[in-house]
Design a protein around this motif. Structure first.
Motif, PDB file in Angstrom:
ATOM      1  N   VAL A  70       0.832  -1.197   0.000  1.00 21.82           N
ATOM      2  CA  VAL A  70       0.000   0.000   0.000  1.00 21.82           C
ATOM      3  C   VAL A  70       0.866   1.246   0.000  1.00 21.82           C
ATOM      4  CG1 VAL A  70      -1.701   1.278   1.357  1.00 21.82           C
ATOM      5  CG2 VAL A  70      -1.864  -1.189   1.188  1.00 21.82           C
ATOM      6  N   ILE A  71       0.493   2.225  -0.836  1.00 19.79           N
ATOM      7  CA  ILE A  71       1.135   3.541  -0.740  1.00 19.79           C
ATOM      8  C   ILE A  71       0.541   4.247   0.472  1.00 19.79           C
ATOM      9  CG2 ILE A  71       1.431   5.779  -1.862  1.00 19.79           C
ATOM     10  CD1 ILE A  71       1.404   4.437  -4.508  1.00 19.79           C
ATOM     11  N   PRO A  72       1.370   4.668   1.441  1.00 19.66           N
ATOM     12  CA  PRO A  72       0.805   5.226   2.676  1.00 19.66           C
ATOM     13  C   PRO A  72       0.121   6.567   2.442  1.00 19.66           C
ATOM     14  CG  PRO A  72       3.168   5.494   2.642  1.00 19.66           C
ATOM     15  CD  PRO A  72       2.837   4.675   1.449  1.00 19.66           C
ATOM     16  N   PRO A  73      -0.803   6.965   3.360  1.00 17.84           N
ATOM     17  CA  PRO A  73      -1.464   8.271   3.211  1.00 17.84           C
ATOM     18  C   PRO A  73      -0.462   9.412   3.280  1.00 17.84           C
ATOM     19  CG  PRO A  73      -2.465   6.990   4.981  1.00 17.84           C
ATOM     20  CD  PRO A  73      -1.281   6.229   4.528  1.00 17.84           C
ATOM     21  N   LYS A  74      -0.753  10.476   2.558  1.00 19.42           N
ATOM     22  CA  LYS A  74       0.209  11.571   2.426  1.00 19.42           C
ATOM     23  C   LYS A  74       0.544  12.211   3.774  1.00 19.42           C
ATOM     24  CE  LYS A  74       1.763  15.355  -0.036  1.00 19.42           C
ATOM     25  NZ  LYS A  74       2.361  15.594  -1.309  1.00 19.42           N
ATOM     26  N   VAL A 106       3.239  10.333   5.303  1.00 19.10           N
ATOM     27  CA  VAL A 106       4.520  10.463   4.600  1.00 19.10           C
ATOM     28  C   VAL A 106       5.229  11.737   5.034  1.00 19.10           C
ATOM     29  CG1 VAL A 106       5.584  10.706   2.334  1.00 19.10           C
ATOM     30  CG2 VAL A 106       3.675   9.163   2.629  1.00 19.10           C
ATOM     31  N   LEU A 107       4.443  12.806   5.237  1.00 18.11           N
ATOM     32  CA  LEU A 107       5.047  14.082   5.604  1.00 18.11           C
ATOM     33  C   LEU A 107       5.577  14.055   7.028  1.00 18.11           C
ATOM     34  CD1 LEU A 107       2.506  16.561   4.015  1.00 18.11           C
ATOM     35  CD2 LEU A 107       4.781  16.016   3.210  1.00 18.11           C
ATOM     36  N   MET A 153       7.648   7.321   4.891  1.00 18.30           N
ATOM     37  CA  MET A 153       8.331   7.863   3.720  1.00 18.30           C
ATOM     38  C   MET A 153       9.130   6.775   3.012  1.00 18.30           C
ATOM     39  SD  MET A 153      11.118  10.805   3.254  1.00 18.30           S
ATOM     40  CE  MET A 153      10.419  12.281   3.925  1.00 18.30           C
ATOM     41  N   ASP A 204       6.769   4.718   1.130  1.00 20.81           N
ATOM     42  CA  ASP A 204       6.374   5.466  -0.066  1.00 20.81           C
ATOM     43  C   ASP A 204       7.396   5.260  -1.189  1.00 20.81           C
ATOM     44  OD1 ASP A 204       4.869   7.236  -1.557  1.00 20.81           O
ATOM     45  OD2 ASP A 204       5.922   8.993  -0.811  1.00 20.81           O
ATOM     46  N   PHE A 205       8.685   5.437  -0.836  1.00 17.33           N
ATOM     47  CA  PHE A 205       9.741   5.287  -1.846  1.00 17.33           C
ATOM     48  C   PHE A 205       9.787   3.865  -2.395  1.00 17.33           C
ATOM     49  CE2 PHE A 205      11.237   9.378  -0.625  1.00 17.33           C
ATOM     50  CZ  PHE A 205      12.049   9.808  -1.650  1.00 17.33           C
ATOM     51  N   VAL A 212       6.858   3.152  -4.739  1.00 20.11           N
ATOM     52  CA  VAL A 212       6.921   3.826  -6.030  1.00 20.11           C
ATOM     53  C   VAL A 212       8.035   3.249  -6.895  1.00 20.11           C
ATOM     54  CG1 VAL A 212       7.367   6.009  -7.173  1.00 20.11           C
ATOM     55  CG2 VAL A 212       5.893   5.940  -5.176  1.00 20.11           C
ATOM     56  N   PHE A 213       9.216   3.084  -6.309  1.00 28.40           N
ATOM     57  CA  PHE A 213      10.351   2.661  -7.135  1.00 28.40           C
ATOM     58  C   PHE A 213      10.338   1.160  -7.407  1.00 28.40           C
ATOM     59  CE2 PHE A 213      12.512   6.703  -5.846  1.00 28.40           C
ATOM     60  CZ  PHE A 213      12.552   7.204  -7.131  1.00 28.40           C
ATOM     61  N   LEU A 270      10.237  10.831  -7.540  1.00 24.27           N
ATOM     62  CA  LEU A 270       9.097   9.954  -7.220  1.00 24.27           C
ATOM     63  C   LEU A 270       7.929  10.213  -8.161  1.00 24.27           C
ATOM     64  CD1 LEU A 270       8.467   9.534  -3.400  1.00 24.27           C
ATOM     65  CD2 LEU A 270       9.325   7.900  -5.026  1.00 24.27           C
ATOM     66  N   THR A 284       8.428   8.780 -11.517  1.00 21.03           N
ATOM     67  CA  THR A 284       8.353   7.321 -11.580  1.00 21.03           C
ATOM     68  C   THR A 284       6.910   6.836 -11.506  1.00 21.03           C
ATOM     69  OG1 THR A 284      10.396   7.389 -10.335  1.00 21.03           O
ATOM     70  CG2 THR A 284       9.385   5.247 -10.646  1.00 21.03           C
ATOM     71  N   ILE A 285       6.084   7.447 -10.636  1.00 24.62           N
ATOM     72  CA  ILE A 285       4.725   6.926 -10.451  1.00 24.62           C
ATOM     73  C   ILE A 285       3.819   7.334 -11.603  1.00 24.62           C
ATOM     74  CG2 ILE A 285       3.774   8.866  -9.123  1.00 24.62           C
ATOM     75  CD1 ILE A 285       3.131   5.222  -8.244  1.00 24.62           C
ATOM     76  N   GLU A 288       0.256  12.887  -4.650  1.00 22.93           N
ATOM     77  CA  GLU A 288       0.026  11.949  -3.561  1.00 22.93           C
ATOM     78  C   GLU A 288       1.321  11.328  -3.045  1.00 22.93           C
ATOM     79  OE1 GLU A 288      -3.480   9.628  -4.398  1.00 22.93           O
ATOM     80  OE2 GLU A 288      -2.602   8.018  -3.219  1.00 22.93           O
ATOM     81  N   VAL A 289       2.260  11.032  -3.962  1.00 20.93           N
ATOM     82  CA  VAL A 289       3.468  10.345  -3.506  1.00 20.93           C
ATOM     83  C   VAL A 289       4.564  11.317  -3.090  1.00 20.93           C
ATOM     84  CG1 VAL A 289       3.033   8.321  -4.918  1.00 20.93           C
ATOM     85  CG2 VAL A 289       4.447  10.148  -5.827  1.00 20.93           C
ATOM     86  N   CYS A 290       4.430  12.600  -3.398  1.00 21.91           N
ATOM     87  CA  CYS A 290       5.493  13.567  -3.125  1.00 21.91           C
ATOM     88  C   CYS A 290       5.792  13.624  -1.621  1.00 21.91           C
ATOM     89  CB  CYS A 290       5.093  14.952  -3.619  1.00 21.91           C
ATOM     90  SG  CYS A 290       6.361  16.168  -3.340  1.00 21.91           S
ATOM     91  N   PRO A 291       7.035  13.355  -1.211  1.00 20.24           N
ATOM     92  CA  PRO A 291       7.321  13.340   0.230  1.00 20.24           C
ATOM     93  C   PRO A 291       7.550  14.726   0.829  1.00 20.24           C
ATOM     94  CG  PRO A 291       9.253  12.666  -0.999  1.00 20.24           C
ATOM     95  CD  PRO A 291       8.189  12.928  -2.009  1.00 20.24           C
ATOM     96  N   GLY A 310      -3.790  16.606   3.606  1.00 19.83           N
ATOM     97  CA  GLY A 310      -3.316  15.237   3.391  1.00 19.83           C
ATOM     98  C   GLY A 310      -4.414  14.476   2.709  1.00 19.83           C
ATOM     99  N   ARG A 311      -4.143  13.255   2.305  1.00 14.57           N
ATOM    100  CA  ARG A 311      -5.180  12.527   1.586  1.00 14.57           C
ATOM    101  C   ARG A 311      -5.998  11.754   2.590  1.00 14.57           C
ATOM    102  NH1 ARG A 311      -2.459   7.326  -1.365  1.00 14.57           N
ATOM    103  NH2 ARG A 311      -2.053   6.160   0.510  1.00 14.57           N
TER     104      ARG A 311
END
Lengths: 421, 154
Positions: free
Chosen positions: A322-326, A329-330, A336, A339-340, A343-344, B68, B71-72, B110-113, B153-154
């Motif tokens: 799962v991509i975590p909630p934003k 991540v912040l 974070m 998240d990386f 994505v990668f 990121l 890539t996404i 959404e993915v931007c840290p 946030g989402r």
């Protein structure tokens, strides 16, 4: 909430399968032996084909002798395209199958992926998903009615129905940030929680829509043109539906209470109280009545979802898929890193095959995924209801009149974007 | 068929019934907005064209060039060129978005840290010239004026 249609249904008698068959045989014209068959091509740019769909029609006068449907004019290679994307990146692609029920397709895909990866979706996300499914259903059925009546000759009606759909569109914009291509479901839940003020706006919309539907009823229900062009036109019995794999409202209008929301519950449907609407006449009018009843049922489900929705997260806490909630991540470094990695590298997927079907407003939409353990699917097969509806054009149209093609074609609800993929 | 039915059929009752609905709306307030004159205000989650946010105090871009979003991106519309500064930090040289490919899914945001790239409320993106759809770094920084008020946030 008023339900004028439901009362009328109770008073009607239910025809049996034999009666329906006999009625179908009586209404379809026989072709004489010395008929001069003329072949004409309808489409692909005909305005009533709802996209780019071509049919070769063999005509004897005004009677259709044979139909050869030709699909593929809108083929975009989605299944092949999906093989070059990670599981997360396919979600926006599924939006573009059928542009009215984007969320149902997002959700159906995510259900399949979750089944493959074994992710447990949080309760709140399940309720939001069910609610969004029903929003799709209301919007789709309302504009389906508009297009049906427009195809039968009343142009203004379509613009009236677009007005009511606008309420749902505004809610989509408020909830997801887009009006058509929502990309709202995520693997493991949904993208965002419901915003402030959403409940009030939804309650206001659910107040207005039944009132406007009563108006539709007054506009067309007794109209002699509408009845003459819909009654006993395009009869398709439950046997025919089973033979040609036609699902959804067309099947339920033929008296078969098949609904995946009840039969194989997904999202939160196993915890919700609702009825499966059934009609027995199997003609265009029955499909209309059934869809209008389904809207009343959908309104009931949305109210239930909003009332019974539990608190909690809207996306699963699963570091591998799962991509975590934003907001996480912040703030947290673990999120974070997750998240990386997501994505990668993409999600960690077990090898295997999975099939999952959901009930969209047109019928059963299924995703079949073959995974070889890499973050990209080896094969993604999308089975859309509209493809089978196009295939069933031949048995639906044989023996009908030329002028009824558009009504029958629209009556089974075909979207060519969904059909050709 | 009863007498009432015959009268209904002869007087086109159902047409009159339908026309009464039509007549009711003929005099009512209009539902649409006339776009170029009055503009619709998007909701706070609306996904319009992207913007690059800068720190309000120092004026430096939030972006760390972590790639990121590049890539996404499902339609591969983002191109980033970065280099290393003498003090070992990554610096963003080019940031280009091909708007004609963008599907406005919002995954980049959404993915931007670092909350560096955001979707804005700017939906007036039509142009006669295809070259206008290549959004440069400067355009994206200037577009930040359209960003939604609060970064949610989402």
């Amino acid at each position: 909430m008023s339900a004028p249609l439901e009362e009328k249904v109770e008073q009607r008698t239910r025809p049996t399968l034999e009666e329906l068959k006999e009625r179908k045989a009586r209404n379809r014209q026989r072709v004489s032996d010395n008929a001069e068959v003329m072949t004409i091509s309808m489409g692909p740019h005909h305005p009533s084909t709802h996209g780019v769909f071509r049919m070769d029609l063999d005509l004897d006068g005004e009677v259709i002798v044979d139909v050869r449907p030709e699909v593929g004019n809108l083929h975009r290679g989605m299944e092949k395209l999906a093989e070059s994307k990670t599981y997360h990146q396919i979600i926006p692609l599924t939006d573009r199958l059928h542009y009215v029920v984007s969320f149902s397709q997002n959700e159906g895909y995510c259900e399949a992926v979750e089944k493959l990866m074994g992710i447990e979706v949080p309760e709140r996300a399940k309720y939001i998903r069910s609610m969004c499914h029903e929003m799709c259903r209301i919007a789709n059925h309302i504009i389906w009615l508009g297009f049906l009546v427009m195809d039968l000759g009343a142009i203004t009606f379509q613009q009236i129905t677009f007005r009511e759909r606008e309420y749902i569109m505004d809610l989509w914009e408020m909830l997801t940030g887009a009006r058509l291509t929502h990309s709202f479901a995520r693997i493991g839940g949904v993208a965002k929680d419901i915003p402030d003020g959403f409940r009030e706006k939804m309650a206001a919309a659910l107040e207005v829509i039944p009132k406007r539907m009563a108006e539709y009823d007054r506009l067309i229900r007794n109209n002699r043109i509408f009845l003459a062009r819909g009654k006993d036109v395009g009869i398709f019995t439950s046997e025919d539906c089973a033979a040609w794999r036609v699902t959804g409202p067309t099947l339920r209008a033929a008296g078969c209470p098949r609904d995946l929301r009840k039969d194989e519950p997904f999202a939160a449907y196993d915890q919700l109280d609702f009825n499966v609407c059934v009609e027995y006449e199997a003609d265009v009018i029955a499909r209309y009545v059934l869809r209008m009843n389904e809207i009343y049922e959908s309104i009931k489900i949305i109210k239930q979802c909003l009332d019974e929705m539990p608190d909690g997260p809207v996306i699963a806490e699963d570091a591998f898929h799962v991509i975590p909630p934003k907001k996480d991540v912040l703030r947290s470094s673990a999120a974070m890193i997750q998240d990386f990695v997501q994505v990668f590298r993409g999600p960690q997927v077990p090898k295997g095959e999975v099939y999952k079907a959901v009930e969209t407003s047109q019928g059963e939409l299924a995703f079949y995924i073959v995974s070889d353990g890499s973050p990209k699917p080896q094969r993604l097969r999308i089975t859309t209801p509209c493809f089978y509806h196009c295939q069933a054009m031949q048995p639906l149209l044989q023996g009908e009149m030329l002028a009824d093609i558009v009504g029958i074609f629209c009556g089974v609800d075909v979207c060519l974007g969904s059909c050709d993929r | 068929m009863g007498l009432i039915d015959i009268i209904k059929k002869a007087t086109f009752f159902e047409i009159l019934q339908g026309m009464s609905v039509t007549g009711k709306y003929a005099a009512s307030k209009k539902f649409t907005i006339e776009y170029p004159k009055e503009k619709s205000i998007p909701y706070p989650r609306f996904r319009g064209s992207q913007a690059l946010l800068a720190d309000p105090v120092t004026g430096e871009l939030n972006c760390d060039a972590c790639h990121l979003c590049e890539t996404i991106c499902p339609s591969q519309c983002i191109t980033i060129e970065s280099s290393e500064t003498p003090d070992g930090k990554k610096s963003l040289d080019e940031f280009t978005i091909d708007l004609s490919r963008c599907v406005f899914c919002g995954f980049c945001e959404e993915v931007c840290p670092r909350a560096a790239i955001v979707m804005t409320a700017n939906y007036e993106l039509a142009s006669y010239d295809k070259r206008d759809f290549i959004l440069t770094k400067e355009w994206l920084i200037a577009n930040a004026v359209h960003a939604h008020k609060e970064l949610k946030g989402r």
